[in-house]
Design a protein around this motif. Structure first.
Motif, short mmCIF file in Angstrom:
data_model
loop_
_atom_site.label_atom_id
_atom_site.label_comp_id
_atom_site.label_asym_id
_atom_site.label_seq_id
_atom_site.Cartn_x
_atom_site.Cartn_y
_atom_site.Cartn_z
N UNK A 513 0.83 -1.21 0.00
CA UNK A 513 0.00 0.00 0.00
C UNK A 513 0.87 1.27 0.00
N UNK A 514 1.96 1.23 0.75
CA UNK A 514 2.88 2.38 0.76
C UNK A 514 3.61 2.48 -0.58
N UNK A 515 3.96 1.32 -1.13
CA UNK A 515 4.69 1.33 -2.41
C UNK A 515 3.83 1.85 -3.55
N UNK A 516 2.52 1.64 -3.47
CA UNK A 516 1.66 2.19 -4.51
C UNK A 516 1.75 3.72 -4.50
N UNK A 517 1.81 4.27 -3.30
CA UNK A 517 1.97 5.74 -3.21
C UNK A 517 3.32 6.15 -3.77
N UNK A 518 4.33 5.34 -3.47
CA UNK A 518 5.67 5.66 -3.97
C UNK A 518 5.69 5.60 -5.50
N UNK A 519 5.09 4.56 -6.06
CA UNK A 519 5.07 4.42 -7.52
C UNK A 519 4.36 5.61 -8.16
N UNK A 520 3.27 6.03 -7.55
CA UNK A 520 2.56 7.21 -8.06
C UNK A 520 3.47 8.43 -8.03
N UNK A 521 4.16 8.59 -6.92
CA UNK A 521 5.04 9.74 -6.77
C UNK A 521 6.18 9.70 -7.81
N UNK A 522 6.64 8.50 -8.10
CA UNK A 522 7.73 8.36 -9.07
C UNK A 522 7.23 8.41 -10.52
N UNK A 523 5.93 8.52 -10.68
CA UNK A 523 5.37 8.69 -12.03
C UNK A 523 5.09 7.39 -12.77
N UNK A 524 4.86 6.32 -12.02
CA UNK A 524 4.54 5.04 -12.67
C UNK A 524 3.04 4.77 -12.59
N UNK A 525 2.54 4.18 -13.65
CA UNK A 525 1.17 3.70 -13.66
C UNK A 525 1.18 2.27 -13.11
N UNK A 526 0.09 1.85 -12.48
CA UNK A 526 0.03 0.46 -12.01
C UNK A 526 -1.42 0.00 -11.94
N UNK A 527 -1.58 -1.29 -11.77
CA UNK A 527 -2.92 -1.87 -11.70
C UNK A 527 -3.35 -2.00 -10.25
N UNK A 528 -4.66 -1.87 -10.03
CA UNK A 528 -5.18 -2.12 -8.68
C UNK A 528 -5.56 -3.58 -8.49
N UNK A 529 -5.31 -4.37 -9.53
CA UNK A 529 -5.44 -5.82 -9.37
C UNK A 529 -6.86 -6.34 -9.41
N UNK A 530 -6.99 -7.54 -8.95
CA UNK A 530 -8.24 -8.26 -9.07
C UNK A 530 -9.18 -7.99 -7.90
N UNK A 531 -10.46 -7.83 -8.24
CA UNK A 531 -11.50 -7.68 -7.21
C UNK A 531 -12.31 -8.98 -7.10
N UNK A 532 -11.73 -10.04 -7.64
CA UNK A 532 -12.43 -11.31 -7.58
C UNK A 532 -12.59 -11.73 -6.11
N UNK A 533 -13.77 -12.23 -5.81
CA UNK A 533 -13.99 -12.73 -4.45
C UNK A 533 -13.69 -14.23 -4.45
N UNK A 534 -12.87 -14.63 -3.52
CA UNK A 534 -12.55 -16.05 -3.39
C UNK A 534 -13.29 -16.60 -2.18
N UNK A 535 -13.76 -17.83 -2.33
CA UNK A 535 -14.46 -18.45 -1.22
C UNK A 535 -13.62 -19.59 -0.69
N UNK A 536 -13.35 -19.55 0.58
CA UNK A 536 -12.65 -20.67 1.20
C UNK A 536 -13.62 -21.35 2.14
#
Ligand code: ACM
Ligand code: ZN
Length: 766
Positions: A513-536
């Motif tokens: 979560x902190x690195x996402x902020x860092x990547x934003x600050x460094x000017x990188x685009x990134x994915x927020x990943x999957x919102x798939x719900x897994x059932x265990x």
């Protein structure tokens, strides 16, 4: 003295144990270090801070200056770099030095210790010091995320760290789409920040030849350009000067650049420039479509070898790396089968077939590379027809190629599609229309372990590491490449750097979560990943309850039930603990952010029945991709969806489902039901027959039901349906269920005779 050192060691061990689960609290470094222990005090970087060099070799001096630039640019200082010999009386220093006698540290490893007056980074070799400085760099950047001010605080830590694998690679295909030098540098920057140390630069392909070769100017004059379907000209290439610039830039980041010059296939661009080197000699264009093309270099023509040797001469001069990648994947043999020159070569060399001809090709190139002091890497196809004597194998079609190569005592780099292909989609497909292939979410990349269990320790030592691959057929822009790369590369970096026992996805996710902020600050685009719900699911034998947990790879997801959940909770309630549904039904849930439903809601079909959580043994294992890891999926209450790859279906290839179920207490059973899939296009057949045997206490198994299901075949179009079997037996202590697979596709099928699939999701007992 002895006693004191023992006490200190015990104290260290104790604090290490205490610390194990919360290193991220001190600093959320990625990849996770081997050990991060608390120290009494932290260190402030000020304008008086001095970087001290324990060794004045040029690499170390450049590294120190790099660190200085970073600190200066963040803090607006102009700090000094100087030799440790002149450090008399200095306080507030960052010392970089070698230390050869560190017992706990191997190559590439380092020790970093922080106190009020100093930060000391010691490595056994330059790689080690470099990696330590990268950790410090990251800590400084992360500190700025926490609190943006001129003051930079290095937390009170001591770090022992070293890489699990020496090869930690990222690949980039610049042929399907071209990316300028500025972007290559940006790509290298983020690699270095996360301790990735090999850049595999995929420079030649069917759709483009991207590296200037002075002896063959038309490779780039013609081969670097294609006409797209809309008539536009597309392309670009790297001059030799630009290549040198990239290599030098990478060197400053301690990244080795490995060029890939494809041969003998994936070479239509080269053949468009020099058609006389193909088997047919026909003039073909540089293609603008993707795939595998039949026109490849002629292996019977001596000019082909002369061409590649000349090309490699220039390439070897540009790249100091000891490795050179020759591709050698996906080379169709069709042209060779019909080419008199290739056939003549096969005969003269006493080869058995065209696979051995490819092996001849690769071995010959290897000899040439070896003679020039280089080592060859090829994709795992180089195993076919026999491995070249010293080749390193890059295993991409799963891990098997790597396993076979390691058994033959060849070095291996693992880059299996299932874990390492970053062109695969990572979020829900409707949100990633440009992604291809399978589903490779962040959590799966994180789970990657390059060491196969099939190999013993000695064989495992041939696995140099792993690599993520970025094929750019559907990545037209820099932003999209970054989106596909990040944050998955961070997960890969931890998979390749950190010890298996230190890996924990939830912990990684929190640091991320902190690195996402860092990547934003460094000017990188990134994915927020999957919102798939897994059932265990987990059956609680004490309370006889089947407990469901909904999770996701999102960090602390807000999962809410949307409708039809009355058997569990009120609609709209936040779900954050295990629950046990009191009836059968459909559960609809979704992940919310700021009150908004993210992506589509997930529907889970649930059956509450008498078989839940009972002990089941499968006499024949389902395929590892479809339920093969655990048998429990057939008695967990969760039904499959329309998609047979959803993880809820158990798939049996060419074999029957034979299950033995032992009940915890005698059961009265009226019936058995189960769903199957029929989709002959996907080689999935309905069940052919079913038989059920039951056993009461102290008795042998008795046949309860036997039925032919051949009628199910009359339903031809893809469908999903249910088989119902009446049992009407009381006091059963065990049940044996046999669902017969057709085993082979029928004669009416285009692929008649091949093994077919049987898919079943749940054995519902009532
Ligand atoms: C490959 O993906 N063809 C190596
Ligand atoms: Zn030929």
């Amino acid at each position: 003295m002895k006693n004191w050192s023992l006490i200190i060691i015990l104290a260290i061990i104790f604090s290490a144990c205490n610390f194990e689960n919360k290193s991220h609290l001190e600093s959320p470094v990625i990849p996770r270090t081997n050990g991060m222990y608390p120290m009494p005090s932290s260190f402030d970087i000020t304008e008086k801070t001095v970087i001290l060099l324990g060794s004045n070799d040029t690499q170390m001096t450049r590294l120190a200056n790099k660190l200085k630039s970073q600190i200066d640019s963040i803090c607006g200082f102009d700090i000094k770099v100087q030799d440790v010999a002149d450090a008399e009386g200095l306080r507030n220093v960052i010392l970089l030095s070698f230390k050869n006698d560190m017992k706990r540290i191997g190559n590439g490893g380092y020790h970093m210790e922080v106190d009020k007056d100093k930060v000391v980074i010691q490595g056994k070799d330059f790689n080690g010091v470099f990696n330590g400085v990268m950790t410090l760099s990251q800590i400084i950047l992360l500190d700025q995320i926490k609190e943006e001010d001129a003051k930079v605080e290095v937390p009170n830590i001591q770090v022992w760290d070293q890489p699990r694998f020496e090869y930690r690679g990222m690949h980039l295909d610049v042929c399907r789409h071209y990316f300028p030098v500025s972007f290559i540098k940006k790509y290298l920057d983020v690699m270095a920040l996360y301790k990735m140390n090999y850049f595999h630069w995929h420079l030649t392909e069917d759709q483009a030849w991207r590296i200037e070769i002075k002896a063959y100017p038309e490779l780039t004059e013609i081969g670097a350009w294609r006409t797209e379907a809309n008539g536009e000209k597309y392309g670009g290439f790297y001059t030799q000067e630009q290549v040198k610039e990239v290599v030098a830039y990478a060197r400053e980041l301690n990244i080795t650049v490995i060029p890939e010059i494809e041969m003998p296939g994936h070479a239509r661009a080269a053949l468009a420039a020099y058609p006389e080197l193909s088997c047919t000699g026909k003039q073909l264009e540089v293609p603008h479509t993707w795939g595998v093309f039949e026109d490849v270099f002629c292996s019977g023509n001596e000019e082909t070898f002369k061409f590649y040797e000349t090309v490699l001469d220039e390439v070897m001069d540009l790249f100091p790396a000891e490795y050179l990648h020759v591709g050698a994947d996906e080379c169709p043999k069709t042209r060779w089968e019909e080419c008199p020159k290739c056939q003549k070569r096969i005969k003269e060399e006493g080869l058995n077939d065209e696979h051995e001809l490819q092996s001849y090709f690769v071995s010959r190139m290897e000899k040439y590379l070896n003679k020039n002091g280089k080592k060859l890497i090829g994709w795992d196809e180089i195993l076919e027809g026999g491995l070249a004597p010293d080749a390193t194998v890059m295993s991409w079609r799963g891990m098997q190629g790597g396993i076979d190569a390691a058994r033959q005592e060849h070095d291996v780099i693992m880059t299996p599609t299932d874990y390492c292909y970053f062109d695969y989609y990572q979020a829900e497909p409707e949100f990633e229309p440009k992604a291809i292939g399978g589903f490779l979410p962040l959590s799966k990349v994180y789970a990657f372990n390059p060491l196969p269990k099939e190999l013993n320790e000695e064989q495992q030592s041939y696995i140099l590491g792993g690599q993520g691959n970025v094929w750019t057929e559907y990545m037209e822009t820099e932003e999209y490449v970054e989106y596909m790369l990040l944050p998955r590369m961070l997960a890969l970096s931890e998979a390749l750097w950190s010890r298996e026992k230190n890996k924990n996805f939830d912990d990684f996710n929190e640091r991320l979560q902190t690195h996402k902020k860092l990547l934003t600050k460094l000017g990188y685009n990134f994915s927020n990943g999957s919102y798939q719900i897994r059932v265990e699911t987990k059956f609680d034998t004490a309370t006889n309850e089947n407990k469901l947990t909904f999770t996701s790879e999102q960090y602390e997801p807000e999962i809410r039930f949307i409708e039809d959940a009355s058997m569990i909770l009120d609609s709209g309630e936040v779900f954050n603990k295990a629950f046990s549904p009191q009836a059968s039904g459909v559960i609809t849930a979704g992940i919310f952010e700021d009150g908004k439903l993210m992506r589509n809601a997930t529907q889970i079909k649930y059956e509450k029945h008498l078989g839940l959580g009972q002990d089941i043994k499968l006499l024949k294992k389902p395929n590892h991709k479809y339920g093969g890891e655990t048998n429990a999926g057939l008695l967990d209450g969760i039904l499959g969806s329309d998609n047979h790859k959803d993880g809820k279906w158990s798939g049996f290839k060419g074999k029957d489902l034979v299950a033995e179920i032992d009940f915890t207490e005698p059961k009265d059973l009226k019936s058995l039901r189960f769903s199957y899939i029929q989709h002959q296009g996907a080689w999935i057949m309905p069940p052919k027959a079913v038989s059920v045997y039951g056993r009461t206490e102290g008795q042998a198994y008795e046949l309860i039901y036997e039925g032919d299901l051949k009628d199910l075949l009359n339903i031809k179009k893809p469908n999903q349906s249910e088989v119902f079997v009446e049992l009407n037996k009381t006091q059963l202590v065990a049940l044996k269920i046999h669902v017969e697979n057709y085993k082979k596709l029928p004669s009416s099928h285009t692929y008649a005779g091949n093994e077919c699939w049987l898919f079943v999701d749940e054995l519902i007992l009532e």
